[in-house]
Design a protein around this motif. Structure first.
Motif, mmCIF file in Angstrom:
data_model
loop_
_atom_site.group_PDB
_atom_site.id
_atom_site.type_symbol
_atom_site.label_atom_id
_atom_site.label_comp_id
_atom_site.label_asym_id
_atom_site.label_seq_id
_atom_site.Cartn_x
_atom_site.Cartn_y
_atom_site.Cartn_z
ATOM 1 N N ALA A 195 0.831 -1.207 0.000
ATOM 2 C CA ALA A 195 0.000 0.000 0.000
ATOM 3 C C ALA A 195 0.865 1.257 0.000
ATOM 4 O O ALA A 195 0.556 2.233 -0.692
ATOM 5 C CB ALA A 195 -0.926 0.004 1.211
ATOM 6 N N GLU A 196 1.947 1.227 0.748
ATOM 7 C CA GLU A 196 2.856 2.370 0.800
ATOM 8 C C GLU A 196 3.515 2.629 -0.551
ATOM 9 O O GLU A 196 3.771 3.766 -0.909
ATOM 10 C CB GLU A 196 3.949 2.128 1.851
ATOM 11 C CG GLU A 196 3.448 2.155 3.269
ATOM 12 C CD GLU A 196 3.256 3.561 3.778
ATOM 13 O OE1 GLU A 196 4.205 4.349 3.755
ATOM 14 O OE2 GLU A 196 2.124 3.862 4.191
ATOM 15 N N GLU A 197 3.790 1.569 -1.289
ATOM 16 C CA GLU A 197 4.517 1.692 -2.555
ATOM 17 C C GLU A 197 3.622 1.808 -3.777
ATOM 18 O O GLU A 197 4.062 2.282 -4.813
ATOM 19 C CB GLU A 197 5.448 0.490 -2.720
ATOM 20 C CG GLU A 197 6.527 0.441 -1.667
ATOM 21 C CD GLU A 197 7.362 -0.827 -1.719
ATOM 22 O OE1 GLU A 197 7.192 -1.626 -2.659
ATOM 23 O OE2 GLU A 197 8.191 -1.009 -0.820
ATOM 24 N N SER A 198 2.370 1.369 -3.662
ATOM 25 C CA SER A 198 1.516 1.302 -4.852
ATOM 26 C C SER A 198 0.543 2.466 -4.973
ATOM 27 O O SER A 198 -0.226 2.522 -5.913
ATOM 28 C CB SER A 198 0.729 -0.006 -4.854
ATOM 29 O OG SER A 198 -0.243 0.027 -3.824
ATOM 30 N N LYS A 258 -6.372 -3.915 1.211
ATOM 31 C CA LYS A 258 -6.659 -2.679 1.960
ATOM 32 C C LYS A 258 -6.979 -2.998 3.414
ATOM 33 O O LYS A 258 -6.493 -2.335 4.326
ATOM 34 C CB LYS A 258 -7.828 -1.931 1.325
ATOM 35 C CG LYS A 258 -7.492 -1.243 0.043
ATOM 36 C CD LYS A 258 -8.721 -0.570 -0.536
ATOM 37 C CE LYS A 258 -8.440 -0.025 -1.917
ATOM 38 N NZ LYS A 258 -9.631 0.561 -2.538
ATOM 39 N N THR A 259 -7.793 -4.029 3.603
ATOM 40 C CA THR A 259 -8.165 -4.429 4.956
ATOM 41 C C THR A 259 -6.941 -4.867 5.750
ATOM 42 O O THR A 259 -6.761 -4.466 6.903
ATOM 43 C CB THR A 259 -9.208 -5.567 4.909
ATOM 44 O OG1 THR A 259 -10.369 -5.074 4.230
ATOM 45 C CG2 THR A 259 -9.589 -6.025 6.300
ATOM 46 N N LEU A 260 -6.098 -5.677 5.124
ATOM 47 C CA LEU A 260 -4.870 -6.129 5.794
ATOM 48 C C LEU A 260 -3.948 -4.960 6.123
ATOM 49 O O LEU A 260 -3.369 -4.902 7.207
ATOM 50 C CB LEU A 260 -4.134 -7.149 4.936
ATOM 51 C CG LEU A 260 -4.709 -8.555 4.905
ATOM 52 C CD1 LEU A 260 -4.001 -9.395 3.842
ATOM 53 C CD2 LEU A 260 -4.591 -9.216 6.262
ATOM 54 N N ALA A 261 -3.803 -4.039 5.188
ATOM 55 C CA ALA A 261 -2.932 -2.880 5.405
ATOM 56 C C ALA A 261 -3.446 -2.026 6.565
ATOM 57 O O ALA A 261 -2.654 -1.561 7.395
ATOM 58 C CB ALA A 261 -2.823 -2.049 4.130
#
Length: 95
Positions: A48-51, A60-63
């Motif tokens: 999520a940080e990189e994409s 998204k839920t995991l992040a």
């Protein structure tokens, strides 16, 4: 498996550093449900940080789970040390 290290905390004895790192790791595992779930959530957060948000709903839920767990774990890790603005816990997954 993974490794947790306390970074940028000034002049701390090794035993106190290791205790803080263990508290952080235990809190993460407790929040996320073990080391395998921790690894999945960490990878999703990293992605999520990189994409820039190009994630599936599951990712998204995991992040978001990682983000909440890491904040809670940091509070636990710093609980007997006191937080220093520049200090943080770094997690590295073993490959």
């Amino acid at each position: 498996m993974y490794t947790v290290t306390l970074q940028d905390y000034p002049q701390i004895p090794d035993d106190l550093r290791q205790q803080a790192e263990r508290r952080y790791a235990r809190a993460l595992e407790k929040s996320l449900g073990g080391s395998e779930a921790l690894a999945l959530a960490y990878k999703a957060w990293n992605w999520a940080e990189e994409s820039f948000g190009d994630l599936s709903e599951e990712e998204k839920t995991l992040a978001l789970r990682w983000q909440r767990a890491a904040l809670k774990a940091a509070q636990e890790g710093f609980s007997s040390l006191g937080q220093v603005d520049s200090a943080y816990f770094e997690v590295r997954l073993d490959r």
